[in-house]
Design a protein around this motif. Sequence first.
Motif, mmCIF file in Angstrom:
data_model
loop_
_atom_site.group_PDB
_atom_site.id
_atom_site.type_symbol
_atom_site.label_atom_id
_atom_site.label_comp_id
_atom_site.label_asym_id
_atom_site.label_seq_id
_atom_site.Cartn_x
_atom_site.Cartn_y
_atom_site.Cartn_z
ATOM 1 N N VAL A 48 4.252 6.895 4.938
ATOM 2 C CA VAL A 48 3.790 5.670 4.064
ATOM 3 C C VAL A 48 3.127 6.019 2.945
ATOM 4 O O VAL A 48 2.148 6.829 3.228
ATOM 5 N N TYR A 49 3.226 5.553 1.869
ATOM 6 C CA TYR A 49 2.489 5.807 0.695
ATOM 7 C C TYR A 49 2.009 4.621 0.045
ATOM 8 O O TYR A 49 2.580 3.638 -0.420
ATOM 9 N N ILE A 50 0.920 4.657 -0.143
ATOM 10 C CA ILE A 50 0.035 3.583 -0.738
ATOM 11 C C ILE A 50 -0.787 3.991 -2.116
ATOM 12 O O ILE A 50 -1.240 5.035 -2.079
ATOM 13 N N ASN A 51 -0.644 3.129 -3.099
ATOM 14 C CA ASN A 51 -1.169 3.697 -4.327
ATOM 15 C C ASN A 51 -0.353 5.189 -4.613
ATOM 16 O O ASN A 51 -1.372 6.086 -5.035
ATOM 17 N N PRO A 52 0.771 5.397 -4.923
ATOM 18 C CA PRO A 52 1.275 6.745 -4.771
ATOM 19 C C PRO A 52 1.352 7.021 -6.243
ATOM 20 O O PRO A 52 1.685 6.478 -7.083
ATOM 21 N N GLU A 53 1.129 8.493 -6.463
ATOM 22 C CA GLU A 53 1.270 9.201 -7.861
ATOM 23 C C GLU A 53 2.164 10.216 -7.598
ATOM 24 O O GLU A 53 2.102 11.044 -6.695
ATOM 25 N N ILE A 54 2.882 10.501 -8.850
ATOM 26 C CA ILE A 54 3.742 11.503 -8.697
ATOM 27 C C ILE A 54 3.644 12.740 -9.727
ATOM 28 O O ILE A 54 3.170 12.343 -10.820
ATOM 29 N N LYS A 55 3.503 13.916 -9.190
ATOM 30 C CA LYS A 55 3.361 14.997 -10.029
ATOM 31 C C LYS A 55 4.778 15.945 -10.026
ATOM 32 O O LYS A 55 5.219 16.174 -8.931
ATOM 33 N N LEU A 92 3.177 -5.074 -4.516
ATOM 34 C CA LEU A 92 1.917 -4.246 -4.296
ATOM 35 C C LEU A 92 2.558 -2.863 -4.220
ATOM 36 O O LEU A 92 3.812 -2.419 -3.835
ATOM 37 N N ARG A 93 1.691 -1.864 -4.581
ATOM 38 C CA ARG A 93 2.005 -0.543 -4.661
ATOM 39 C C ARG A 93 2.019 0.334 -3.366
ATOM 40 O O ARG A 93 1.126 1.219 -2.774
ATOM 41 N N ILE A 94 3.214 0.067 -2.628
ATOM 42 C CA ILE A 94 3.395 0.727 -1.262
ATOM 43 C C ILE A 94 4.971 0.888 -1.040
ATOM 44 O O ILE A 94 5.883 0.071 -1.306
ATOM 45 N N PHE A 95 5.431 1.990 -0.620
ATOM 46 C CA PHE A 95 6.678 2.450 -0.218
ATOM 47 C C PHE A 95 6.490 3.149 1.113
ATOM 48 O O PHE A 95 5.663 3.948 1.527
ATOM 49 N N VAL A 96 7.633 3.058 1.843
ATOM 50 C CA VAL A 96 7.972 3.847 3.144
ATOM 51 C C VAL A 96 9.114 4.930 2.685
ATOM 52 O O VAL A 96 10.066 4.376 1.959
ATOM 53 N N MET A 97 9.257 6.018 3.410
ATOM 54 C CA MET A 97 10.547 6.847 3.423
ATOM 55 C C MET A 97 10.602 7.697 4.648
ATOM 56 O O MET A 97 9.716 7.912 5.214
ATOM 57 N N ARG A 98 11.901 8.103 4.729
ATOM 58 C CA ARG A 98 12.056 9.056 5.872
ATOM 59 C C ARG A 98 13.603 9.477 6.066
ATOM 60 O O ARG A 98 14.387 8.627 5.477
ATOM 61 N N VAL A 99 13.712 10.562 6.529
ATOM 62 C CA VAL A 99 15.342 10.691 6.790
ATOM 63 C C VAL A 99 15.436 11.365 7.917
ATOM 64 O O VAL A 99 14.933 12.358 8.484
ATOM 65 N N THR A 100 16.425 10.479 8.969
ATOM 66 C CA THR A 100 16.589 11.267 10.297
ATOM 67 C C THR A 100 17.818 11.962 10.197
ATOM 68 O O THR A 100 18.728 11.834 9.262
ATOM 69 N N ALA A 101 17.854 12.719 11.546
ATOM 70 C CA ALA A 101 18.813 13.849 11.690
ATOM 71 C C ALA A 101 20.361 12.700 11.991
ATOM 72 O O ALA A 101 21.512 13.083 11.336
ATOM 73 N N VAL A 150 -3.204 -1.211 -4.156
ATOM 74 C CA VAL A 150 -3.839 -2.103 -3.250
ATOM 75 C C VAL A 150 -5.292 -1.483 -2.985
ATOM 76 O O VAL A 150 -5.603 -0.376 -3.128
ATOM 77 N N PRO A 151 -6.242 -2.346 -3.007
ATOM 78 C CA PRO A 151 -7.674 -1.997 -2.969
ATOM 79 C C PRO A 151 -7.614 -1.403 -1.538
ATOM 80 O O PRO A 151 -7.598 -1.580 -0.560
ATOM 81 N N ASP A 197 -5.115 -6.930 8.268
ATOM 82 C CA ASP A 197 -3.862 -7.557 8.782
ATOM 83 C C ASP A 197 -2.900 -7.562 7.773
ATOM 84 O O ASP A 197 -1.407 -7.258 7.952
ATOM 85 N N GLU A 198 -3.151 -8.135 6.697
ATOM 86 C CA GLU A 198 -2.217 -8.458 5.737
ATOM 87 C C GLU A 198 -1.431 -7.210 5.003
ATOM 88 O O GLU A 198 0.056 -7.217 5.011
ATOM 89 N N ILE A 199 -2.284 -6.155 5.030
ATOM 90 C CA ILE A 199 -1.358 -4.845 4.468
ATOM 91 C C ILE A 199 -0.682 -4.140 5.758
ATOM 92 O O ILE A 199 0.490 -3.654 5.356
ATOM 93 N N GLN A 200 -1.365 -4.398 6.732
ATOM 94 C CA GLN A 200 -0.558 -3.681 7.979
ATOM 95 C C GLN A 200 0.607 -4.300 8.278
ATOM 96 O O GLN A 200 1.523 -3.790 8.743
ATOM 97 N N THR A 201 0.725 -5.588 7.995
ATOM 98 C CA THR A 201 1.721 -6.625 8.384
ATOM 99 C C THR A 201 3.158 -6.246 7.292
ATOM 100 O O THR A 201 4.108 -5.973 7.721
ATOM 101 N N ILE A 202 2.592 -5.998 6.077
ATOM 102 C CA ILE A 202 3.390 -5.340 5.074
ATOM 103 C C ILE A 202 4.175 -4.186 5.155
ATOM 104 O O ILE A 202 5.290 -3.873 5.176
ATOM 105 N N ILE A 203 3.207 -3.215 5.739
ATOM 106 C CA ILE A 203 3.775 -2.041 6.163
ATOM 107 C C ILE A 203 4.820 -1.956 7.213
ATOM 108 O O ILE A 203 5.840 -1.383 7.292
#
Length: 216
Positions: free
Chosen positions: A113-120, A81-90, A43-44, A51-57
Amino acid sequence: MSLLRKTLNWYARLSTARGKSLPPYTHVVQIGDPTLRRVCEPVPLEKIRTDEIQTIIKKLNYVMNKYHSVGMSAPQIGVNLRIFVMRVTALQIGSIPLERAKMIGMTPLAHAVYINPEIKVVDYQKVVHTEGCESFKGYSADVPRYKAIEVSGYNAKGEPTKEVYKDWGARIAQHEVDHLDGKLYVDIMDRKTLHCLCWEEVNLSKGKVTIPFTPE
Ligand SMILES: [Zn+2]
């Protein structure tokens, strides 16, 4: 086209919600959909607040909640597009046996929310646990993942963000970043462990059971 496929399509045509829909979807696409095999575009940064990216999120969060998932990536709702979301609830942890939650290292995780995530990789030890995917509904298999990783990227406001995850959190992030590279857990699973989650029910109900592609 097989008889099974014909029958399934015939049933699908009975659905009252049937009709063409455009991404970002409010359902999760299934394995076989070409969108799951594409390498997603970054995502640039100047577009993050549009609005486009916020709607996707917003749609990703909506679908993750709707399906009671711990993670959701943009290709799963039809957006490459390189976007993902995550969470773990009780509540999610409480829905599985305590012993299993402890064994897999499932702890509450704040929504991210992670946009253009990199993993190490932080801990190269590979841990094998049973894993599933909303895009391969009804099945599960043993999948090896690194024990601890650091995810860096941008949040929904376009600010740099970084977090170290271990155990189940590390697994979720690795699973979601794989989606952004067009990879699914079936690519790295222990193939002999792949199983249908309702295989016993199939016998008990003499085959009269269906896998729902919407949340139960
Ligand atoms: Zn998945």
